[in-house]
Design a protein around this motif. Sequence first.
Motif, PDB file in Angstrom:
ATOM      1  N   ALA A 135       1.081  -1.713 -11.389  1.00  0.00           N
ATOM      2  CA  ALA A 135       1.603  -1.006 -10.222  1.00  0.00           C
ATOM      3  C   ALA A 135       1.042  -1.639  -8.950  1.00  0.00           C
ATOM      4  CB  ALA A 135       1.219   0.463 -10.300  1.00  0.00           C
ATOM      5  N   PRO A 136       1.779  -1.589  -7.852  1.00  0.00           N
ATOM      6  CA  PRO A 136       1.270  -2.161  -6.598  1.00  0.00           C
ATOM      7  C   PRO A 136      -0.006  -1.474  -6.149  1.00  0.00           C
ATOM      8  CG  PRO A 136       3.628  -1.660  -6.442  1.00  0.00           C
ATOM      9  CD  PRO A 136       3.138  -1.046  -7.713  1.00  0.00           C
ATOM     10  N   ASP A 137      -0.805  -2.189  -5.411  1.00  0.00           N
ATOM     11  CA  ASP A 137      -2.033  -1.638  -4.839  1.00  0.00           C
ATOM     12  C   ASP A 137      -1.668  -0.446  -3.939  1.00  0.00           C
ATOM     13  OD1 ASP A 137      -4.345  -1.102  -3.350  1.00  0.00           O
ATOM     14  OD2 ASP A 137      -4.927  -3.209  -3.258  1.00  0.00           O
ATOM     15  N   PRO A 138      -2.228   0.744  -4.184  1.00  0.00           N
ATOM     16  CA  PRO A 138      -1.904   1.907  -3.342  1.00  0.00           C
ATOM     17  C   PRO A 138      -2.166   1.667  -1.856  1.00  0.00           C
ATOM     18  CG  PRO A 138      -3.135   2.578  -5.292  1.00  0.00           C
ATOM     19  CD  PRO A 138      -3.160   1.085  -5.271  1.00  0.00           C
TER      20      PRO A 138
ATOM     21  N   GLU B 163       0.922   0.640   0.128  1.00  0.00           N
ATOM     22  CA  GLU B 163       2.082   1.530   0.019  1.00  0.00           C
ATOM     23  C   GLU B 163       2.998   1.495   1.241  1.00  0.00           C
ATOM     24  OE1 GLU B 163       4.469   4.881   0.842  1.00  0.00           O
ATOM     25  OE2 GLU B 163       2.486   4.652   1.764  1.00  0.00           O
ATOM     26  N   PRO B 164       2.495   1.511   2.493  1.00  0.00           N
ATOM     27  CA  PRO B 164       3.425   1.481   3.641  1.00  0.00           C
ATOM     28  C   PRO B 164       4.328   0.247   3.648  1.00  0.00           C
ATOM     29  CG  PRO B 164       1.236   2.176   4.351  1.00  0.00           C
ATOM     30  CD  PRO B 164       1.091   1.693   2.936  1.00  0.00           C
ATOM     31  N   PHE B 165       3.774  -0.904   3.259  1.00  0.00           N
ATOM     32  CA  PHE B 165       4.609  -2.108   3.186  1.00  0.00           C
ATOM     33  C   PHE B 165       5.674  -1.960   2.115  1.00  0.00           C
ATOM     34  CE2 PHE B 165       5.557  -5.950   0.771  1.00  0.00           C
ATOM     35  CZ  PHE B 165       6.192  -6.709   1.738  1.00  0.00           C
ATOM     36  N   HIS B 166       5.283  -1.505   0.925  1.00  0.00           N
ATOM     37  CA  HIS B 166       6.247  -1.410  -0.171  1.00  0.00           C
ATOM     38  C   HIS B 166       7.308  -0.350   0.099  1.00  0.00           C
ATOM     39  CE1 HIS B 166       4.399  -4.354  -2.738  1.00  0.00           C
ATOM     40  NE2 HIS B 166       3.212  -3.788  -2.568  1.00  0.00           N
ATOM     41  N   THR B 167       6.933   0.752   0.717  1.00  0.00           N
ATOM     42  CA  THR B 167       7.937   1.763   1.071  1.00  0.00           C
ATOM     43  C   THR B 167       8.969   1.173   2.018  1.00  0.00           C
ATOM     44  OG1 THR B 167       6.432   3.620   0.748  1.00  0.00           O
ATOM     45  CG2 THR B 167       8.306   3.978   2.223  1.00  0.00           C
ATOM     46  N   LEU B 168       8.499   0.441   3.018  1.00  0.00           N
ATOM     47  CA  LEU B 168       9.408  -0.178   3.975  1.00  0.00           C
ATOM     48  C   LEU B 168      10.273  -1.238   3.297  1.00  0.00           C
ATOM     49  CD1 LEU B 168      10.282  -0.549   6.939  1.00  0.00           C
ATOM     50  CD2 LEU B 168       8.426  -2.210   7.173  1.00  0.00           C
ATOM     51  N   ASN B 169       9.654  -2.110   2.526  1.00  0.00           N
ATOM     52  CA  ASN B 169      10.370  -3.221   1.909  1.00  0.00           C
ATOM     53  C   ASN B 169      11.323  -2.765   0.809  1.00  0.00           C
ATOM     54  OD1 ASN B 169      10.547  -6.243   1.713  1.00  0.00           O
ATOM     55  ND2 ASN B 169       9.916  -5.809  -0.379  1.00  0.00           N
ATOM     56  N   ASP B 170      10.885  -1.807   0.009  1.00  0.00           N
ATOM     57  CA  ASP B 170      11.651  -1.424  -1.183  1.00  0.00           C
ATOM     58  C   ASP B 170      12.893  -0.605  -0.870  1.00  0.00           C
ATOM     59  OD1 ASP B 170       9.643  -2.725  -2.477  1.00  0.00           O
ATOM     60  OD2 ASP B 170       8.740  -0.951  -3.399  1.00  0.00           O
ATOM     61  N   HIS B 171      13.017  -0.116   0.375  1.00  0.00           N
ATOM     62  CA  HIS B 171      14.214   0.638   0.753  1.00  0.00           C
ATOM     63  C   HIS B 171      15.201  -0.217   1.547  1.00  0.00           C
ATOM     64  CE1 HIS B 171      11.681   4.062  -0.349  1.00  0.00           C
ATOM     65  NE2 HIS B 171      12.789   4.758  -0.449  1.00  0.00           N
ATOM     66  N   GLY B 172      14.924  -1.509   1.647  1.00  0.00           N
ATOM     67  CA  GLY B 172      15.834  -2.421   2.337  1.00  0.00           C
ATOM     68  C   GLY B 172      16.837  -3.021   1.370  1.00  0.00           C
TER      69      GLY B 172
ATOM     70  N   PRO C 213      -0.293 -13.654  -1.489  1.00  0.00           N
ATOM     71  CA  PRO C 213      -0.839 -13.427  -0.140  1.00  0.00           C
ATOM     72  C   PRO C 213      -2.274 -12.926  -0.193  1.00  0.00           C
ATOM     73  CG  PRO C 213       0.738 -11.700  -0.736  1.00  0.00           C
ATOM     74  CD  PRO C 213       0.852 -12.760  -1.789  1.00  0.00           C
ATOM     75  N   SER C 214      -3.047 -13.299   0.804  1.00  0.00           N
ATOM     76  CA  SER C 214      -4.462 -12.938   0.862  1.00  0.00           C
ATOM     77  C   SER C 214      -4.621 -11.469   1.242  1.00  0.00           C
ATOM     78  CB  SER C 214      -5.176 -13.804   1.902  1.00  0.00           C
ATOM     79  OG  SER C 214      -4.727 -13.454   3.213  1.00  0.00           O
ATOM     80  N   PRO C 215      -5.810 -10.884   1.004  1.00  0.00           N
ATOM     81  CA  PRO C 215      -6.053  -9.499   1.438  1.00  0.00           C
ATOM     82  C   PRO C 215      -5.860  -9.324   2.940  1.00  0.00           C
ATOM     83  CG  PRO C 215      -7.749 -10.198  -0.117  1.00  0.00           C
ATOM     84  CD  PRO C 215      -6.933 -11.413   0.200  1.00  0.00           C
ATOM     85  N   GLU C 216      -6.215 -10.328   3.722  1.00  0.00           N
ATOM     86  CA  GLU C 216      -6.045 -10.236   5.178  1.00  0.00           C
ATOM     87  C   GLU C 216      -4.565 -10.206   5.551  1.00  0.00           C
ATOM     88  OE1 GLU C 216      -9.888 -11.664   4.003  1.00  0.00           O
ATOM     89  OE2 GLU C 216      -7.905 -12.576   3.622  1.00  0.00           O
ATOM     90  N   THR C 217      -3.770 -11.023   4.863  1.00  0.00           N
ATOM     91  CA  THR C 217      -2.319 -11.025   5.094  1.00  0.00           C
ATOM     92  C   THR C 217      -1.725  -9.671   4.743  1.00  0.00           C
ATOM     93  OG1 THR C 217      -2.133 -13.404   4.672  1.00  0.00           O
ATOM     94  CG2 THR C 217      -0.137 -12.084   4.390  1.00  0.00           C
ATOM     95  N   ALA C 218      -2.161  -9.103   3.623  1.00  0.00           N
ATOM     96  CA  ALA C 218      -1.663  -7.800   3.198  1.00  0.00           C
ATOM     97  C   ALA C 218      -2.034  -6.710   4.199  1.00  0.00           C
ATOM     98  CB  ALA C 218      -2.205  -7.455   1.816  1.00  0.00           C
ATOM     99  N   ALA C 219      -3.256  -6.766   4.709  1.00  0.00           N
ATOM    100  CA  ALA C 219      -3.698  -5.755   5.672  1.00  0.00           C
ATOM    101  C   ALA C 219      -2.862  -5.820   6.952  1.00  0.00           C
ATOM    102  CB  ALA C 219      -5.181  -5.944   5.994  1.00  0.00           C
ATOM    103  N   ARG C 220      -2.565  -7.033   7.414  1.00  0.00           N
ATOM    104  CA  ARG C 220      -1.726  -7.175   8.608  1.00  0.00           C
ATOM    105  C   ARG C 220      -0.316  -6.651   8.342  1.00  0.00           C
ATOM    106  NH1 ARG C 220      -4.474 -12.185   8.972  1.00  0.00           N
ATOM    107  NH2 ARG C 220      -2.714 -13.279   8.011  1.00  0.00           N
ATOM    108  N   ALA C 221       0.206  -6.923   7.149  1.00  0.00           N
ATOM    109  CA  ALA C 221       1.552  -6.455   6.813  1.00  0.00           C
ATOM    110  C   ALA C 221       1.618  -4.934   6.747  1.00  0.00           C
ATOM    111  CB  ALA C 221       1.996  -7.063   5.479  1.00  0.00           C
ATOM    112  N   VAL C 222       0.602  -4.325   6.196  1.00  0.00           N
ATOM    113  CA  VAL C 222       0.560  -2.859   6.109  1.00  0.00           C
ATOM    114  C   VAL C 222       0.502  -2.253   7.505  1.00  0.00           C
ATOM    115  CG1 VAL C 222      -0.886  -0.906   5.411  1.00  0.00           C
ATOM    116  CG2 VAL C 222      -0.423  -2.766   3.790  1.00  0.00           C
ATOM    117  N   ARG C 223      -0.366  -2.788   8.339  1.00  0.00           N
ATOM    118  CA  ARG C 223      -0.479  -2.260   9.703  1.00  0.00           C
ATOM    119  C   ARG C 223       0.845  -2.399  10.460  1.00  0.00           C
ATOM    120  NH1 ARG C 223      -4.352  -5.152  11.131  1.00  0.00           N
ATOM    121  NH2 ARG C 223      -3.187  -6.777  12.242  1.00  0.00           N
ATOM    122  N   ALA C 224       1.469  -3.563  10.356  1.00  0.00           N
ATOM    123  CA  ALA C 224       2.743  -3.780  11.048  1.00  0.00           C
ATOM    124  C   ALA C 224       3.829  -2.880  10.487  1.00  0.00           C
ATOM    125  CB  ALA C 224       3.157  -5.238  10.926  1.00  0.00           C
TER     126      ALA C 224
END
Length: 404
Positions: A73-76, A79-88, A181-192
Amino acid sequence: MATGTFDPWSAEFVAHPYDAYADLRANAPVSWYEPSGQWLVSRYADVGALLRDRRLGRTYTHRFTHEEFGRPAPDPAHEPFHTLNDHGLLDLEAPDHTRIRRLVSKAFTPRMVESLRPTVAKLADELVGGLLADGGGDLIARVAEPLPVAVIAEMLGVPESDRHLLRPWSADITGMFELNPSPETAARAVRASVEFSDYLRALIRERRAAPGEDLISRLAQVADEGDVLSEQEMVSTCVLLLNAGHEATVNTTGNGWWALFRNPGELARLRGSVDALLPTAVEELMRWDTPLQMFERWVLEDIEVAGVTIPRGSEVALLFGSANRDPARFADPDRLDLGRADNPHITFGAGIHFCLGAPLARMELTESYGALLRRAPGLSLVSEPAWRPGYVIRGLEELIVEIR
């Protein structure tokens, strides 16, 4: 299996992946690549067939749980990134994909796209005019990047005062589409993802209360007419339009001009016949150095490709850049031919996920190239550009030009 020099984290490979692609097509057209845990598919016929094969999907959760599919399962925390991406649209399968694409198509009509042409032409002319006034500069920062952002913002109805927010959000979110993607990349994606989603939800509320002629108002109207389009689906659709349209158009512009500077005979040919050659030139530039090098899909049922069995639960990496240079489909594929008539490139994909924004992208590219070719016939390269480190979405850091 051998994969030659395929190395998506190598600067040398990113700068020129085409020799490695040729090796794959000739010796290992379907090959397992351990570093990313994917099957690489490199030939045009196979890539085209798999894009249309319903035994593959952009997601698997419409049919299987993560456990059933043999995937974690994706890293909890993401979640904000996957919610945004998975509904596109790009990451949905039927029946949700069918429903949302139908609804979005009712708002994002050919007539609406064509109505943007005067705006696109005006913006392109203004951006090129600014570059001319300064005698040159970074073509990507001055023309390639601002144009699609302004067009998408205009289409969505984003106020001018907020438009500076869009490009950083897009860049941070699309960083997650790179391999591992690196943890830093993931953190930026979640924030955005959180910031962009919150912004769009507020804008949607405003447009429901006071509709305009923009796409957000039209999507809200479609939903209010009784069709089912959730607020999350509206948000994800708007983000996808920005991310997909922006990244593809920016990189096709930068990569394309770099291709023209490396092929001065073709550039002179185009300058000598802009009106006649521009439509085929845009298609050829998209084929020759496509901005989206790889498109990933999940294998929902066991399949066989080029004599290789790929089991359910696998991920395939369809190599668009390789398919677009396949000599089995394109005559003399490594030659840039701006008049190429037989050019069924797959830069916009195929099947149910064929790019909904392709007509808009073609319009932006035609107006951008046209303005530069007509107004800056003396445009020339100052220094050889460097490629950004990303491979999946592949583009230049900058492209410094001068106007003589």
